[in-house]
Motif scaffolding. Structure first.
Motif, PDB file in Angstrom:
ATOM      1  N   ALA B 606       0.834  -1.199   0.000  1.00  0.00           N
ATOM      2  CA  ALA B 606       0.000   0.000   0.000  1.00  0.00           C
ATOM      3  C   ALA B 606       0.872   1.253   0.000  1.00  0.00           C
ATOM      4  CB  ALA B 606      -0.927  -0.015   1.212  1.00  0.00           C
ATOM      5  N   THR B 607       2.025   1.177   0.658  1.00  0.00           N
ATOM      6  CA  THR B 607       2.940   2.321   0.658  1.00  0.00           C
ATOM      7  C   THR B 607       3.486   2.557  -0.745  1.00  0.00           C
ATOM      8  OG1 THR B 607       3.495   1.724   2.924  1.00  0.00           O
ATOM      9  CG2 THR B 607       4.944   3.299   1.832  1.00  0.00           C
ATOM     10  N   GLN B 608       3.773   1.467  -1.458  1.00  0.00           N
ATOM     11  CA  GLN B 608       4.233   1.613  -2.849  1.00  0.00           C
ATOM     12  C   GLN B 608       3.129   2.227  -3.708  1.00  0.00           C
ATOM     13  OE1 GLN B 608       5.295  -2.385  -4.001  1.00  0.00           O
ATOM     14  NE2 GLN B 608       6.851  -2.572  -2.399  1.00  0.00           N
ATOM     15  N   ALA B 609       1.887   1.806  -3.454  1.00  0.00           N
ATOM     16  CA  ALA B 609       0.762   2.344  -4.235  1.00  0.00           C
ATOM     17  C   ALA B 609       0.595   3.830  -3.943  1.00  0.00           C
ATOM     18  CB  ALA B 609      -0.513   1.580  -3.896  1.00  0.00           C
ATOM     19  N   ARG B 610       0.802   4.175  -2.694  1.00  0.00           N
ATOM     20  CA  ARG B 610       0.655   5.553  -2.263  1.00  0.00           C
ATOM     21  C   ARG B 610       1.665   6.467  -2.956  1.00  0.00           C
ATOM     22  NH1 ARG B 610      -2.471   7.323   1.666  1.00  0.00           N
ATOM     23  NH2 ARG B 610      -1.961   9.423   2.379  1.00  0.00           N
ATOM     24  N   ALA B 611       2.845   5.887  -3.205  1.00  0.00           N
ATOM     25  CA  ALA B 611       3.919   6.680  -3.815  1.00  0.00           C
ATOM     26  C   ALA B 611       3.555   7.139  -5.229  1.00  0.00           C
ATOM     27  CB  ALA B 611       5.207   5.869  -3.847  1.00  0.00           C
ATOM     28  N   THR B 612       2.552   6.510  -5.868  1.00  0.00           N
ATOM     29  CA  THR B 612       2.171   6.945  -7.210  1.00  0.00           C
ATOM     30  C   THR B 612       1.350   8.235  -7.163  1.00  0.00           C
ATOM     31  OG1 THR B 612       0.080   5.727  -7.170  1.00  0.00           O
ATOM     32  CG2 THR B 612       1.999   4.548  -8.024  1.00  0.00           C
ATOM     33  N   GLY B 613       0.821   8.555  -5.987  1.00  0.00           N
ATOM     34  CA  GLY B 613       0.001   9.752  -5.877  1.00  0.00           C
ATOM     35  C   GLY B 613      -1.430   9.551  -6.357  1.00  0.00           C
ATOM     36  N   ALA B 614      -1.757   8.357  -6.827  1.00  0.00           N
ATOM     37  CA  ALA B 614      -3.125   8.086  -7.282  1.00  0.00           C
ATOM     38  C   ALA B 614      -4.065   8.084  -6.080  1.00  0.00           C
ATOM     39  CB  ALA B 614      -3.172   6.742  -7.994  1.00  0.00           C
ATOM     40  N   SER B 615      -5.327   8.442  -6.330  1.00  0.00           N
ATOM     41  CA  SER B 615      -6.263   8.453  -5.202  1.00  0.00           C
ATOM     42  C   SER B 615      -6.932   7.094  -5.042  1.00  0.00           C
ATOM     43  CB  SER B 615      -7.320   9.529  -5.420  1.00  0.00           C
ATOM     44  OG  SER B 615      -8.015   9.272  -6.622  1.00  0.00           O
ATOM     45  N   LEU B 628      -5.166  -4.901   0.769  1.00  0.00           N
ATOM     46  CA  LEU B 628      -4.745  -3.532   0.470  1.00  0.00           C
ATOM     47  C   LEU B 628      -5.638  -2.507   1.164  1.00  0.00           C
ATOM     48  CD1 LEU B 628      -3.722  -3.876  -3.282  1.00  0.00           C
ATOM     49  CD2 LEU B 628      -2.263  -3.860  -1.261  1.00  0.00           C
ATOM     50  N   ASP B 629      -6.901  -2.874   1.374  1.00  0.00           N
ATOM     51  CA  ASP B 629      -7.800  -2.000   2.123  1.00  0.00           C
ATOM     52  C   ASP B 629      -7.217  -1.745   3.514  1.00  0.00           C
ATOM     53  OD1 ASP B 629     -10.093  -0.625   1.524  1.00  0.00           O
ATOM     54  OD2 ASP B 629     -11.407  -1.990   2.626  1.00  0.00           O
ATOM     55  N   ASP B 630      -6.801  -2.822   4.163  1.00  0.00           N
ATOM     56  CA  ASP B 630      -6.144  -2.681   5.473  1.00  0.00           C
ATOM     57  C   ASP B 630      -4.836  -1.923   5.323  1.00  0.00           C
ATOM     58  OD1 ASP B 630      -8.090  -3.990   6.807  1.00  0.00           O
ATOM     59  OD2 ASP B 630      -7.022  -5.902   6.995  1.00  0.00           O
ATOM     60  N   GLY B 631      -4.070  -2.316   4.305  1.00  0.00           N
ATOM     61  CA  GLY B 631      -2.741  -1.720   4.112  1.00  0.00           C
ATOM     62  C   GLY B 631      -2.812  -0.231   3.853  1.00  0.00           C
ATOM     63  N   SER B 632      -3.832   0.198   3.085  1.00  0.00           N
ATOM     64  CA  SER B 632      -3.893   1.617   2.740  1.00  0.00           C
ATOM     65  C   SER B 632      -4.142   2.465   3.982  1.00  0.00           C
ATOM     66  CB  SER B 632      -4.982   1.865   1.693  1.00  0.00           C
ATOM     67  OG  SER B 632      -6.253   1.681   2.270  1.00  0.00           O
ATOM     68  N   LYS B 633      -4.873   1.910   4.925  1.00  0.00           N
ATOM     69  CA  LYS B 633      -5.101   2.655   6.178  1.00  0.00           C
ATOM     70  C   LYS B 633      -3.805   2.760   6.968  1.00  0.00           C
ATOM     71  CE  LYS B 633      -9.845   1.161   6.132  1.00  0.00           C
ATOM     72  NZ  LYS B 633     -10.476  -0.161   6.175  1.00  0.00           N
ATOM     73  N   ALA B 634      -3.090   1.635   7.044  1.00  0.00           N
ATOM     74  CA  ALA B 634      -1.813   1.644   7.785  1.00  0.00           C
ATOM     75  C   ALA B 634      -0.820   2.585   7.106  1.00  0.00           C
ATOM     76  CB  ALA B 634      -1.247   0.230   7.857  1.00  0.00           C
ATOM     77  N   ALA B 635      -0.822   2.585   5.759  1.00  0.00           N
ATOM     78  CA  ALA B 635       0.120   3.445   5.043  1.00  0.00           C
ATOM     79  C   ALA B 635      -0.212   4.911   5.277  1.00  0.00           C
ATOM     80  CB  ALA B 635       0.082   3.123   3.550  1.00  0.00           C
ATOM     81  N   ALA B 636      -1.512   5.234   5.331  1.00  0.00           N
ATOM     82  CA  ALA B 636      -1.898   6.624   5.587  1.00  0.00           C
ATOM     83  C   ALA B 636      -1.526   7.028   7.007  1.00  0.00           C
ATOM     84  CB  ALA B 636      -3.400   6.792   5.353  1.00  0.00           C
ATOM     85  N   ARG B 637      -1.761   6.121   7.949  1.00  0.00           N
ATOM     86  CA  ARG B 637      -1.400   6.407   9.351  1.00  0.00           C
ATOM     87  C   ARG B 637       0.092   6.653   9.473  1.00  0.00           C
ATOM     88  NH1 ARG B 637      -4.897   2.449  10.864  1.00  0.00           N
ATOM     89  NH2 ARG B 637      -3.259   0.885  11.077  1.00  0.00           N
ATOM     90  N   ALA B 638       0.871   5.830   8.738  1.00  0.00           N
ATOM     91  CA  ALA B 638       2.325   5.958   8.824  1.00  0.00           C
ATOM     92  C   ALA B 638       2.767   7.326   8.319  1.00  0.00           C
ATOM     93  CB  ALA B 638       2.994   4.852   8.023  1.00  0.00           C
TER      94      ALA B 638
END
Lengths: 270, 679
Positions: B606-615, B628-638
């Motif tokens: 999810a952190t790698q996905a976040r790095a693309t800047g896509a919403s 990834l649903d779980d991961g995206s929350k953890a990545a945002a929290r991080a």
């Protein structure tokens, strides 16, 4: 040395409510064919306790005894697959009951019929009706002491059972001379997974069937309580959007909504 | 015969004998291993060797290392002529390759490839001393250093031997040896010329020859054994579809791998072929998350365990104990998500995943052991026909209001929608199934579902080593499917697709199976679904996560992207995509495992996905969706602060939202929500 573990077949406690059907006439809960029954989870832990005992005691015969009606043989034979030496089943329509007394009476009769046991292990309660009475009635009928809520069971010197009991905020060590009844609780741990070789061997083994006629039963209780009504909880979702100008307004409206719905009460109200 | 020639012969014979002894020791366990039928078909196997050995196809995916290897490889091949020469000259003064160009083009080639080899060695030294990629972590650096030193000695020995020959005036090939001639001029200036150069030429010929013999003796027992074993290892590579695991006979022990002697011949060859390059380790999501698995160390540990238990002596020592729990820890065995990134990367086609599955089969079926969480899922498949113990839903709850057709035995439909346990029983994934139903109805597809007759395909059980349960599921499902007629099956889950398509053949089930993204791409291409308008100009920025069992296992990378492109979305790719995609962490039964918070693969992805800047992160697998649903929350929290988690959505949901005019965020919510305003 012989351990007898009592097993109950129950409706899978994880069956979703939408799969449960209420038989209003008989006042019983039924499930569709898609939700097969399971061995009561606490009883499975009883089997696990017996298997662990065998690892330390060595020469321990494990007999599982199940009393009820319409057993699913594939389900019950799991006890054989994990390592029980014998599975004894008593099936009778009269044993399809929530009433603990005839169940315990029958179990006691089976145990006597088999020639007794050094230790009788039961789950703390059935996950269907949660009565938790069978082990007590059974101990009474067998004239044995009972040790409850064990998370660890050991046999010392071949003549004494020692248990570690689970309490709300600690543990308690107890012991009793054998023979004794022990009930186990979930802290003991889940029943082990059988190996495939044992599963295949268990397929070939057949449970031993006993009928009520073969047993010498104690007199039934003079009067039995009866079930008046049963209900399955209705679940549903109702999503409400709180609309307000700002957060404070939304908070106030949320509180108001919850108050009106009776979910919360004002301080002091009882 | 001069004494020198006799001595030379003796040295050569001794070296060959020593080398043969070392090779024979390695050959013993290989020949003792049970054979695997991998000889035919010859043509595709041989072609794979051409592409991957001569063509360096996989090696060149890393340009620096690929070019470096190509120089060493081609140089080594060409300098085999020099090997022939040095032994020929050494044994008989009459020996000459002049007839086939030994004094012309071969001489020229030797000089050119010698330089290439030295450049290759310099690049290798630079790589190991300066670039130090993490993939070498755990590899045997000393072994590499010894080999590089030997290569330099061979090449420099040859060049100086030739240079001294030229300086002595005795080399008819001198005009064809530009590099050696330059060196000859240099040594001449040092006084080594004419008669004085002859002993030097002989001396360097010895250096050249001894280095070659050293090589010969050193190779068996070194990772450079791959020079010989690599070619057969690529030839004997697995040609069955990637998603088809072998079906064991459960009545025949052993059921799993618990002793190294059980390894098949190709599996042993794998161990000998490993170069410890670490391309597998570099791509392994479990390794990246700090779990106790590196595919490279798995192979190295198995190899050294084999060598040590056979008394041959491994490279590291201390691995002669138990195989399971010793040389290969249980943590290592259970950490694998079976994502196959390692196997796709391996230049030598080593088969890591099947070995891990075999080890799991031992633990699962012969010991009865599973990791926490996975055992519950296994029990649930056995007891309830699905792995989601504790779900509040029964199998048809997701579609009670949709009036779907349920295909009864004997009935017929064009398309059978295989819903899958997750899409039927998880509240988040149910939305995907509902979106897909809307799309199929819009396109006028004649479809039906199996309803209560559908049960887990057994993918998670099989990949957790529980082939017993898998086989029960497969037999049940094949009987259900074969009692009904349909043209094809469409699945929501790539794992179901893989199992139905690739693995049920062993159980008498042969079906045309499509993944829903493939069907949607087809429907859009045929015009049965319209191109979704992006007229409002509010199309999302989306990145697509390739599910392993759709991409690497079944080769489908285009269909999901094709569907996305019709919605007008801007699609950006993550650094790891397509064949190098990074697993969500949910494969191989891991979706059910209890994960330590600091070892979560889904958070990394999810952190790698976040790095693309896509919403929005798009995916096409229910496991990926949940992970990834779980991961995206953890990545945002991080990220901290007010960082908003990326939305994770299935391709079907995205297309459905684009076509059916929802707010493009949560189509399902609108349908069900009851909006009330409190006065």
């Amino acid at each position: 040395m012989r351990a007898i573990v009592c097993l109950k077949q129950v409706i899978d406690p994880l069956t979703p409510a939408t799969s449960l059907v209420l038989d209003a006439a008989e006042r019983k809960i039924r499930v569709g064919a898609s939700a097969p029954p399971v061995i009561n989870g606490f009883d499975e832990q009883g089997v696990e306790a017996a298997l662990r005992l065998r690892e330390t005691v060595g020469d321990l015969e494990i007999i599982c005894v199940a009393v009820g009606d319409r057993f699913n043989s594939d389900v019950m034979k799991r006890a054989l697959a994990v390592g029980a030496d014998q599975l004894v089943m008593v099936q009778d329509p009269s044993l399809d009951t929530w009433n603990s007394y005839p169940i315990a009476t029958t179990l006691a009769a089976v145990i006597r019929h088999l020639g007794g046991a050094d230790i009788v292990i039961c789950g703390r309660q059935g996950s269907d009706w949660d009565n938790g009475l069978v082990p007590f009635i059974l101990a009474d009928q067998l004239g044995m002491p009972i040790l409850t809520l064990a998370k660890q069971v050991t046999i010392a010197d071949g003549r004494r059972v020692e248990v570690e009991r689970v309490l709300a905020d600690g543990t308690m060590a107890m012991q009793a001379d054998l023979p004794a009844v022990v009930t186990v609780t979930s802290e003991l741990g889940a029943l082990r997974m059988p190996t495939v070789a044992a599963r295949l061997a268990a397929v070939r083994k057949q449970p031993r069937q006993l009928t009520l006629a073969e047993l010498t039963l104690a007199d039934p209780a003079a009067s039995a309580p009866e079930v008046c009504d049963l209900a399955i909880p209705v679940t549903g979702r109702n999503c409400t959007f709180i609309e307000a100008q700002d957060g404070a307004g939304a908070g106030a409206r949320l509180a108001e909504t919850l108050l009106n719905a009776g979910v919360v009460r004002l301080g002091g109200e009882r | 015969m001069s004494i020198e020639i006799a001595f030379r012969l003796l040295v050569i014979l001794l070296a060959f004998a020593w080398s043969a002894y070392r090779f024979a020791r390695l050959a013993r366990p290989l020949l003792a291993a049970p054979p695997e039928p991998r000889l035919t078909p010859v043509a595709p196997r041989a072609w794979g060797v051409v592409v991957n050995v001569l063509g360096h196809a996989r090696l060149l995916r890393k340009p620096y290392a690929g070019v470096m290897h190509l120089m060493l490889f081609s140089g080594f091949l060409f300098l085999l002529t020099a090997v022939v020469q040095v032994f020929g000259d050494g044994i008989s003064p009459l020996f000459s390759l002049a007839a086939i160009g030994g004094t012309s083009w071969i001489a020229l080639g030797q000089d050119i490839f010698a330089v290439l080899l030295l450049v290759g060695v310099a690049m290798a030294v630079f790589q190991r001393a300066v670039r130090k990629p993490a993939r070498f972590e755990g590899s045997n650096g000393r072994d590499a250093a010894i080999i590089l030193a030997l290569v330099v000695t061979v090449v420099v020995g040859m060049l100086l031997q030739n240079a001294c020959h030229i300086a002595a005036g005795g080399d008819p090939a001198a005009p064809w040896r530009p590099v050696s001639s330059l060196l000859a001029a240099a040594v001449s200036r040092l006084g080594v010329h004419d008669q004085a150069a002859m002993p030097w030429a002989v001396g360097f010929a010895w250096v050249h020859m001894l280095a070659i013999l050293g090589f010969l003796v050193y190779i068996p027992g070194s990772k450079h054994l791959h020079m010989l074993v690599g070619i057969p290892n690529i030839y004997f590579r697995d040609l069955t579809p990637p998603g088809r695991l072998a079906t064991p006979d459960l009545t025949q022990a052993p059921l799993g791998l618990s002793s190294i002697e059980q390894l098949g011949r190709k599996q042993v060859l794998d161990l000998y072929a490993c170069t410890e390059c670490g391309r597998c380790q570099e791509l392994c999501p479990a390794h990246a998350a700090g779990k106790p698995l590196s595919p490279k160390l798995l192979i190295m540990n198995l190899r050294d365990h084999l060598l040590e238990t056979q008394g041959i002596g491994g490279h590291r020592g201390g691995l002669a104990g138990d195989l399971v729990g010793g040389a290969v820890s249980e943590g290592m065995i259970w950490s694998c998500t079976t994502c196959r990134a390692c196997m796709e990367a391996c230049p030598l086609f080593i088969e890591h995943v099947p070995k891990l599955i075999d080890l799991r089969r031992h633990l699962a079926m012969e010991v009865g052991k599973f990791p926490e969480g996975v055992s519950g899922a296994m029990l649930s498949i056995e007891q309830r026909g699905h792995p989601w113990a504790g779900t509040p839903f029964s199998r048809l709850d997701w579609c009670r209001d949709l009036d779907l057709r349920i295909l009864a035995p004997g009935e017929q439909a064009d398309t059978l929608l295989w819903v899958g346990c997750t899409a039927a029983l998880d509240s988040r994934a149910q939305k995907v199934a509902r979106a897909l139903v809307r799309l199929l109805r819009r396109a006028g597809v004649d479809f039906a579902i199996l309803g209560e007759a559908e049960t887990c395909t057994g993918d998670a059980a099989r990949r957790a080593g529980n082939d017993y349960q898998f086989q029960i599921q497969a037999e049940t499902n094949v009987a259900t499917l074969n009692a009904r007629s349909f043209r094809r099956i469409v699945t929501i889950c790539p794992h179901c697709m893989n199992t139905l398509n690739n693995e049920y053949r062993d159980f008498g089930g042969s079906y045309e199976v499509l993944h829903h993204t493939q069907l949607l791409a087809e429907l859009v291409a045929d015009g049965r679904l319209p191109q979704a308008p992006a007229a409002d100009g509010k199309a999302d920025a989306i990145t697509f996560h390739d599910p392993c069992y759709l991409g690497r296992y079944n080769g489908e990378y285009l269909a999901p992207r094709a569907v996305l492109s019709t919605t007008g979305a801007t699609v950006s790719e993550m650094e790891r995509s397509h064949g190098r995609s990074f697993c969500c962490g949910g494969g191989g039964g891991r979706a059910f495992a209890v994960e330590p918070p600091d070892e979560r693969i889904n958070t990394l992805r999810a952190t790698q996905a976040r790095a693309t800047g896509a919403s929005v992160v798009a995916t096409a697998c229910p496991f990926c969706l949940l992970m990834l649903d779980d991961g995206s929350k953890a990545a945002a929290r991080a990220q901290g602060g007010d960082a908003v988690p990326q939305q994770v959505r299935d391709i079907a949901e995205i297309l459905d939202a684009a076509l059916h005019g929802s707010d493009g965020k949560a189509p399902e919510l609108r349908e069900k929500a009851v909006t009330t305003t409190v006065a």
